[in-house]
Design an enzyme around this catalytic site. Structure first.
Site, PDB file in Angstrom:
ATOM      1  N   CYS A   1      32.785  -4.291   9.972  1.00  0.00           N
ATOM      2  CA  CYS A   1      33.264  -3.061   9.362  1.00  0.00           C
ATOM      3  C   CYS A   1      33.308  -3.323   7.863  1.00  0.00           C
ATOM      4  O   CYS A   1      33.050  -4.432   7.406  1.00  0.00           O
ATOM      5  CB  CYS A   1      34.666  -2.750   9.865  1.00  0.00           C
ATOM      6  SG  CYS A   1      34.732  -2.595  11.646  1.00  0.00           S
TER       7      CYS A   1
ATOM      8  N   TRP B   1      32.615  -0.006  12.558  1.00  0.00           N
ATOM      9  CA  TRP B   1      31.664  -0.186  13.649  1.00  0.00           C
ATOM     10  C   TRP B   1      32.543  -0.456  14.866  1.00  0.00           C
ATOM     11  O   TRP B   1      33.252  -1.461  14.917  1.00  0.00           O
ATOM     12  CB  TRP B   1      30.727  -1.364  13.385  1.00  0.00           C
ATOM     13  CG  TRP B   1      29.671  -1.508  14.440  1.00  0.00           C
ATOM     14  CD1 TRP B   1      28.500  -0.802  14.544  1.00  0.00           C
ATOM     15  CD2 TRP B   1      29.706  -2.372  15.585  1.00  0.00           C
ATOM     16  NE1 TRP B   1      27.790  -1.183  15.658  1.00  0.00           N
ATOM     17  CE2 TRP B   1      28.514  -2.149  16.324  1.00  0.00           C
ATOM     18  CE3 TRP B   1      30.613  -3.317  16.055  1.00  0.00           C
ATOM     19  CZ2 TRP B   1      28.203  -2.834  17.487  1.00  0.00           C
ATOM     20  CZ3 TRP B   1      30.310  -4.010  17.225  1.00  0.00           C
ATOM     21  CH2 TRP B   1      29.124  -3.757  17.932  1.00  0.00           C
TER      22      TRP B   1
ATOM     23  N   GLY C   1      37.101  -7.397  11.910  1.00  0.00           N
ATOM     24  CA  GLY C   1      37.150  -8.550  12.808  1.00  0.00           C
ATOM     25  C   GLY C   1      37.595  -8.101  14.190  1.00  0.00           C
ATOM     26  O   GLY C   1      37.569  -6.916  14.502  1.00  0.00           O
TER      27      GLY C   1
ATOM     28  N   LYS D   1      12.086  -4.230  15.874  1.00  0.00           N
ATOM     29  CA  LYS D   1      12.026  -3.219  14.808  1.00  0.00           C
ATOM     30  C   LYS D   1      11.908  -1.827  15.423  1.00  0.00           C
ATOM     31  O   LYS D   1      12.603  -0.893  15.037  1.00  0.00           O
ATOM     32  CB  LYS D   1      10.828  -3.485  13.900  1.00  0.00           C
ATOM     33  CG  LYS D   1      10.988  -4.645  12.952  1.00  0.00           C
ATOM     34  CD  LYS D   1      11.755  -4.308  11.714  1.00  0.00           C
ATOM     35  CE  LYS D   1      13.139  -4.802  11.589  1.00  0.00           C
ATOM     36  NZ  LYS D   1      13.578  -6.052  12.100  1.00  0.00           N
TER      37      LYS D   1
ATOM     38  N   HIS E   1       1.939 -12.561  34.581  1.00  0.00           N
ATOM     39  CA  HIS E   1       2.989 -13.105  35.467  1.00  0.00           C
ATOM     40  C   HIS E   1       4.077 -12.079  35.746  1.00  0.00           C
ATOM     41  O   HIS E   1       5.210 -12.430  36.025  1.00  0.00           O
ATOM     42  CB  HIS E   1       3.588 -14.368  34.826  1.00  0.00           C
ATOM     43  CG  HIS E   1       2.582 -15.463  34.644  1.00  0.00           C
ATOM     44  ND1 HIS E   1       2.029 -16.165  35.693  1.00  0.00           N
ATOM     45  CD2 HIS E   1       1.968 -15.917  33.527  1.00  0.00           C
ATOM     46  CE1 HIS E   1       1.148 -17.034  35.234  1.00  0.00           C
ATOM     47  NE2 HIS E   1       1.087 -16.918  33.926  1.00  0.00           N
TER      48      HIS E   1
END
Ligand code: AGP
Length: 603
Positions: free
Chosen positions: A2, A74, A99, A479, A498
């Site tokens: 954050c 976030w 945190g 990306k 495979h």
């Protein structure tokens, strides 16, 4: 991941708080909030989504306070919502936190038993309550903030203000970055030094455990035992370098176009003098194995370096995801080892945890980092700067190519120390062509826009490559998925048969990295296997390779011919353009892709 910003001034701070959050928005943008204190007391304004939404709220509800804290979030615990937004408040205490409070569950229960009433679902809300309870028990605010370490398990950087003292901001850092600064208009705190550009000339970089008391005209720093301490002061670069898109619509596109200049900056620093030898006091002739550790895109750079170390320096290496390495069992096999940790931000929690583990094992550590004011740059034994300049776009582009360019110089240095002089000369000669070759690829952007249309309509896409281009296949997939939200996977081309080839049908675009070279014939066979199953083939390769596969390609992008050692660096550019133009075609938020943040400072 954050962003924290705080200010104390002799004039209203709401505007500078919002501007500071805009500069920190790359760290997370699920929601944002500010709190100030004025004659009416504590006021808090929050908004879900990007900082622009908060700005509208603040403009509609002016905040006259001259002291304030702000946060761009976030989400880790609790959905993005106003009630979960920071600042969190409790009885006249306001806190913003970066945190994770690992033991928030037990703390919350304990505080609720003491009568605390929680409003949010977040872990962070325990912090204002811890401080408020300590103040109620007679501790002053500074002592209450210092006592956080006695309760909280996990990483945190906090900025704190209390309603009954508008003359001081408190802050503490433990595992998450924080800097403090004094400017002509007051004092500031920020998660990132670049957000202070234009407000102050230099910043005080706090060390882990430090606590700050910030006034309009003074910064007092105390170490983890409460003793006053002086910390390093670093100059703050001018605003222009960080927050200008150079006329491009997005930071990501600007940063893709920055890459020739970055390559030249690295050349100027690394090739005109024995810079690596000066920075890294290790004898690679006395090293049996290299351990490369990183996350995400930086991890793919390490996978490329693994091949270079083997091919050029004759040195074996292991490459590990930091999130795995930090918890993996240690094998004491007597091998003399050195570790290389690669990171754009230098603050990635998993990578820093690996650094901590390696230091415990007394393994020499080399940090290859873009953000020079960062924990990894400061705490690794040796440091090699990426010199890429601020990378604001969440999707890493110029930092990735810079990582490859710097890793390659480290490989050449190791090769010379190990007597592999001819191989080192070849690599250095290839690197001398990098800037020019990258520039040539940038001129091919228009052709990529046309190819992007094929991918933009896809539900999922595959990327395949061999050798040093296998990591590039994975990077190209990352990306694409992180900014266009199309599911994409990168495979070793030889691995398709495979299992993954079961995914191939007429609706599946497959991007094949197919430059000429020793592995081209094998790659060509894999491409034909895909064509036999009607896969839509997008070829990236030099002219000769594309000619050989022209009968099966649905689209192709020509890469300039170059030394095989340089191919991973050159192939990165069209993959970045491809992801960018697909995301534009799909109307995605290029610089702030959903659910992501630029620096993942939590595990
Ligand atoms: C790259 O495009 C991503 N944003 C992400 O994978 C990033 O590379 C990863 O989080 C590592 O970050 P770092 O380089 O700052 O340590």
């Amino acid at each position: 991941m954050c962003g924290i910003f705080a200010a104390i001034s002799d004039r209203p701070v709401a505007g500078v708080l919002v501007e500071g959050l805009k500069r920190l928005e790359y760290r997370g943008y699920d929601s944002a909030g500010v709190a100030t204190i004025d004659d009416e007391g504590l006021r808090r304004v929050c908004a879900v989504g990007k900082v622009s939404a908060l700005q509208q709220r603040v403009e509609a509800e002016p905040l006259p306070g001259c002291i304030g804290i702000a946060h761009t979030r976030w989400a880790t615990h609790g959905a993005p919502s106003e009630v979960n937004s920071h600042p969190h408040m409790a009885s006249g205490v306001a806190v913003v936190h970066n945190g994770i409070v690992e033991n928030h569950g037990e703390l919350r229960q304990r505080l609720e038993r003491q009568g605390c009433r929680f409003l949010s679902e977040t872990d962070s809300e325990v912090i204002p309550w811890l401080i408020s309870c300590a103040v109620a028990d007679g501790s002053g605010p500074a002592r209450a903030v210092r006592s956080l370490g006695e309760h909280i398990e996990g990483s945190y950087a906090v900025a704190v203000m209390t309603e009954n003292d508008r003359n001081v901001l408190h802050a503490k850092r433990h595992g998450s970055p924080l800097v403090a600064a004094l400017g002509p208009r007051g004092g500031y705190l920020s998660s990132d030094i670049s957000a202070l550009a234009g407000l102050a000339d230099e910043a005080v970089v706090l060390s882990d455990g430090d606590q700050v008391e910030l006034r309009r005209d003074a910064i007092s720093v105390f170490d983890k035992s409460g003793r006053p301490v002086l910390r390093a002061r670093l100059p703050i670069d001018a605003v222009g370098e960080h927050f200008d898109k150079g006329g491009h619509p997005h930071y990501m596109l600007k940063e893709i176009h920055d890459q020739p200049a970055v390559a030249r900056a690295i050349e100027a620093r690394y090739d005109k003098s024995p810079f690596v030898a000066e920075q890294v006091a290790l004898d690679f002739n006395q090293i049996d194995r290299i351990r490369l550790i990183a996350c995400g895109t930086s991890y793919y750079a390490c996978l490329v370096a693994k091949r270079w170390f083997a091919e050029v320096a004759g040195l074996s290496s292991d490459v590990e995801l930091a999130s795995e390495h930090r918890y993996a069992p240690v094998v004491a096999d007597g091998q003399r080892e050195a570790a290389i940790l690669v990171s754009q931000s230098g603050e990635t929690a998993d990578t820093l945890a690996s650094l901590e583990k390696l230091r415990g094992l007394r393994t020499p550590t080399i940090g290859i980092v873009n953000q020079q004011v960062s924990t990894l740059a400061r705490e690794a034994d040796f440091f090699l700067p990426l010199l890429a300049g601020a990378e604001i776009g969440v999707a890493s582009t110029k930092a990735f190519t810079a990582q490859l360019l710097v890793l390659a110089r480290l490989v050449a240095h190791a090769a010379e120390q190990r007597g592999q002089r001819a191989a080192a000369r070849r690599l250095r000669a290839a690197l001398g062509e990098a800037a020019k070759t990258i520039e040539a690829v940038l001129h091919n952007e228009a052709a990529i826009v046309a190819v992007a249309g094929i991918l933009a309509k896809a539900r999922s896409a595959l990327f395949v490559g061999r050798g040093a281009l296998y990591p590039l296949a994975m990077e190209g997939a990352l990306k694409l998925k992180e900014i266009s939200y199309i599911h994409a996977e990168g495979f070793a081309a030889g691995e398709l048969k495979h299992g993954p080839i079961a995914l191939v049908d007429a609706d599946t675009p497959v991007v094949a990295l197919a430059p000429s070279g020793d592995l081209f014939p094998k790659l060509a066979s894999n491409v034909r296997e895909i064509a036999a199953r009607k896969g839509k083939i997008i070829l990236l390769g030099d002219r000769k390779a594309l000619l050989a596969l022209s009968d099966v390609a649905d689209a192709s992008l020509t890469l300039p011919a170059c030394d095989e050692l340089l191919q991973p660096i050159i192939a990165a550019i069209p993959l970045q353009f491809l992801a960018y133009h697909v995301a534009v075609a799909r109307g995605c938020d290029i610089d702030h892709p959903r659910n992501l943040a630029k620096s993942v400072t939590v595990e």
